[in-house]
Motif scaffolding. Structure first.
Motif, PDB file in Angstrom:
ATOM      1  N   LEU A 141      70.025 147.038  -5.146  1.00 22.17           N
ATOM      2  CA  LEU A 141      69.719 146.757  -3.672  1.00 22.17           C
ATOM      3  C   LEU A 141      70.619 145.550  -3.131  1.00 22.17           C
ATOM      4  CD1 LEU A 141      67.636 147.245  -1.019  1.00 22.17           C
ATOM      5  CD2 LEU A 141      66.542 145.109  -2.078  1.00 22.17           C
ATOM      6  N   CYS A 142      71.193 145.782  -2.093  1.00 23.99           N
ATOM      7  CA  CYS A 142      72.143 144.619  -1.428  1.00 23.99           C
ATOM      8  C   CYS A 142      71.208 143.282  -0.993  1.00 23.99           C
ATOM      9  CB  CYS A 142      72.725 145.114  -0.303  1.00 23.99           C
ATOM     10  SG  CYS A 142      73.628 143.685   0.600  1.00 23.99           S
ATOM     11  N   GLU A 143      71.367 142.334  -1.862  1.00 25.37           N
ATOM     12  CA  GLU A 143      70.564 141.192  -1.468  1.00 25.37           C
ATOM     13  C   GLU A 143      70.999 140.470  -0.107  1.00 25.37           C
ATOM     14  OE1 GLU A 143      68.268 140.295  -3.247  1.00 25.37           O
ATOM     15  OE2 GLU A 143      68.423 141.076  -5.103  1.00 25.37           O
ATOM     16  N   THR A 144      71.963 140.903   0.415  1.00 25.22           N
ATOM     17  CA  THR A 144      72.186 140.560   1.769  1.00 25.22           C
ATOM     18  C   THR A 144      71.228 140.802   2.834  1.00 25.22           C
ATOM     19  OG1 THR A 144      74.522 139.848   1.100  1.00 25.22           O
ATOM     20  CG2 THR A 144      74.112 139.780   3.335  1.00 25.22           C
ATOM     21  N   CYS A 145      71.488 142.141   2.831  1.00 15.78           N
ATOM     22  CA  CYS A 145      70.660 142.887   3.976  1.00 15.78           C
ATOM     23  C   CYS A 145      69.417 143.647   3.618  1.00 15.78           C
ATOM     24  CB  CYS A 145      71.690 144.031   4.624  1.00 15.78           C
ATOM     25  SG  CYS A 145      72.076 145.597   3.376  1.00 15.78           S
ATOM     26  N   HIS A 146      69.257 143.566   2.297  1.00 17.35           N
ATOM     27  CA  HIS A 146      67.974 144.012   1.853  1.00 17.35           C
ATOM     28  C   HIS A 146      67.777 145.607   1.979  1.00 17.35           C
ATOM     29  CE1 HIS A 146      66.784 139.898   0.598  1.00 17.35           C
ATOM     30  NE2 HIS A 146      67.173 139.579   1.878  1.00 17.35           N
ATOM     31  N   PRO A 198      78.042 146.719  10.302  1.00 19.93           N
ATOM     32  CA  PRO A 198      77.567 146.847   9.133  1.00 19.93           C
ATOM     33  C   PRO A 198      77.615 145.569   8.122  1.00 19.93           C
ATOM     34  CG  PRO A 198      79.507 148.654   9.490  1.00 19.93           C
ATOM     35  CD  PRO A 198      79.376 147.373  10.532  1.00 19.93           C
ATOM     36  N   CYS A 199      76.581 145.560   7.408  1.00 16.60           N
ATOM     37  CA  CYS A 199      76.598 144.337   6.334  1.00 16.60           C
ATOM     38  C   CYS A 199      77.838 144.346   5.668  1.00 16.60           C
ATOM     39  CB  CYS A 199      75.747 144.516   5.344  1.00 16.60           C
ATOM     40  SG  CYS A 199      75.546 143.377   4.033  1.00 16.60           S
ATOM     41  N   ASN A 200      78.229 143.059   5.665  1.00 21.13           N
ATOM     42  CA  ASN A 200      79.636 142.716   5.174  1.00 21.13           C
ATOM     43  C   ASN A 200      79.698 142.881   3.433  1.00 21.13           C
ATOM     44  OD1 ASN A 200      81.387 141.997   7.262  1.00 21.13           O
ATOM     45  ND2 ASN A 200      80.274 139.959   7.362  1.00 21.13           N
ATOM     46  N   GLU A 201      78.620 142.761   2.894  1.00 21.07           N
ATOM     47  CA  GLU A 201      78.498 142.703   1.467  1.00 21.07           C
ATOM     48  C   GLU A 201      78.384 144.158   0.886  1.00 21.07           C
ATOM     49  OE1 GLU A 201      78.263 140.098  -0.210  1.00 21.07           O
ATOM     50  OE2 GLU A 201      78.242 141.074  -2.039  1.00 21.07           O
ATOM     51  N   CYS A 202      77.629 145.037   1.409  1.00 21.04           N
ATOM     52  CA  CYS A 202      77.524 146.342   1.015  1.00 21.04           C
ATOM     53  C   CYS A 202      78.161 147.421   1.949  1.00 21.04           C
ATOM     54  CB  CYS A 202      76.095 146.720   1.073  1.00 21.04           C
ATOM     55  SG  CYS A 202      75.178 146.845   2.365  1.00 21.04           S
ATOM     56  N   MET A 203      79.105 146.869   2.850  1.00 20.22           N
ATOM     57  CA  MET A 203      79.697 147.864   3.851  1.00 20.22           C
ATOM     58  C   MET A 203      78.817 148.995   4.418  1.00 20.22           C
ATOM     59  SD  MET A 203      82.569 146.326   3.223  1.00 20.22           S
ATOM     60  CE  MET A 203      83.891 147.011   3.957  1.00 20.22           C
TER      61      MET A 203
HETATM   62 ZN    ZN Z   1      74.040 144.892   2.813  1.00 19.03          ZN
END
Ligand code: ZN
Length: 376
Positions: A141-146, A198-203
């Motif tokens: 799971l992407c911790e940035t956008c959950h 889109p979230c930068n971390e997970c695109m």
């Molecule tokens: Zn994300």
């Protein structure tokens, strides 16, 4: 099955134009919007197939000559591809194949896939079980956008093109005139929503790849090929979807001293010829520590001593297999003069006919051979 001319209701010598006309009429008649019978799909297929054959001069000639398509029948829908309209699309839009009606938007959130990794363990670890630390590389799971997939402070938006349905209608020119087919919306990939930022971390995937350590409990008794299933430790799903399972496949390394046969362990030990003849106590190292072996006087090479319960733990059920020790009687390869003299004396005492280094075959030698071959 009635013949293609009967299906279309045309004469054997009908012109191409007449065949086309008949097909149009029937295809409209059996169109599911008009025809309510249970057999709509079947009828439509028959009519279309008859038309596929008779509209193609070459296929028609083969059909007229042989009474069948004779290898030209490459399946329903084939043969239309070159004629400028997408037959399969029309058919699917009529009868609700893939991408047809009644299918809502595809959820972004999906269960992740199962993952499989291999782990090597030692035979000793397979015998007793072990806690093993493993490295796993999966999506998490992407911790940035959950799992929202969106940059902080933004949200997903309803797709402007399909208005949230995930599907778009597309006009297709066909022999029936213009028909509408339903296809997945390209703009939102059928999700019905788009992610403007889109979230930068997970695109915008809602998950990222990550390496982590896990300690797994390997139960006693596993063998090469045994798989341990760890629920929800596989690939995290997109957009916060639940993770799949992780399968850990065991590979048991070869041991230098012990081999495995099901849940039994096998080993072989060398016993000097003299000890085998006289009998002795032998100590061997096992996975359970040193064990005493009682080598009886007169032990033959190849005899097996069984140590009960010192094998591999049964994976299912209780108890353990056995440890089987094969005794390998060693004949000396080199003897000095004194030893040779003693052995000669022994041979003489045993009545073995030993002259100038040659043993004369006596009845005793042959009797042994017969025993070994199973004769008595
Ligand atoms: Zn994300």
């Amino acid at each position: 099955m009635s013949n293609h001319y009967e299906v279309l209701g045309v004469a054997r010598d009908a012109t191409g134009e007449e065949i086309k006309k008949a097909y149009r009429k029937l295809a409209r008649q059996y169109h599911p919007d008009v025809y309510q019978g249970e057999d709509a799909e079947e009828k439509f297929k028959d009519v279309s197939h008859a038309y596929e054959v008779l509209s193609d001069p070459q296929k028609r000639r083969v059909y007229d000559t042989t009474g069948n398509e004779n290898g030209t029948d490459s399946g329903f829908g084939a043969g239309f591809s070159g004629q400028g309209f997408a037959f399969q699309d029309i058919f699917e839009s009529f009868f609700g194949g893939q991408g047809g009606q009644g299918q809502g938007p595809i959820p972004r959130k999906q269960r992740g896939q199962d993952a499989l990794i291999g782990v090597r363990i030692e035979l000793r670890e397979a015998v007793f079980g072990v806690n093993k630390k493993i490295e796993v590389d999966t999506a998490v799971l992407c911790e940035t956008c959950h799992g929202s997939c969106c940059r902080e402070g933004t949200t997903e938006q309803t797709c402007d093109i399909c208005h949230g349905s995930g599907q778009v209608q597309r006009p297709v020119r066909s022999i029936l005139g213009q028909v509408m087919t339903v296809a997945s919306c390209v703009t939102c990939q059928g999700h019905g929503t788009v992610i403007p930022e889109p979230c930068n971390e997970c695109m915008g995937e809602g998950r990222v790849r990550s390496r982590r350590s896990l300690t797994i409990k390997v139960p006693a008794g596993v063998d090469t090929g045994t798989r341990i299933q760890l629920a929800a430790q596989g690939e995290a799903g997109p957009a916060g979807g639940p993770a799949g399972d992780l399968y850990v496949e065991m590979r048991v390394n070869r041991d230098t001293l012990f081999s495995r046969e099901r849940d039994d362990l096998q080993a072989s030990v060398n016993v000097p010829m003299t000890a085998a003849a006289l009998g002795t106590e032998l100590t061997i190292e096992t996975f359970d520590g040193p064990q005493q072996l009682n080598v009886k006087p007169g032990t033959q090479s190849g005899e097996v001593l069984t140590l009960r319960g010192l094998g591999v733990t049964h994976l299912r059920g209780q108890g353990r297999g056995d440890l089987k020790v094969e005794l390998n009687v060693e004949t000396p390869t080199r003897v000095d003069a004194a030893q040779e003299e003693l052995l000669k004396q022994l041979a003489a005492l045993r009545g073995e006919q030993f002259t100038e280094g040659k043993l004369t075959a006596s009845g005793g030698v042959f009797a042994k051979l017969r025993d070994k071959l199973g004769g008595h």
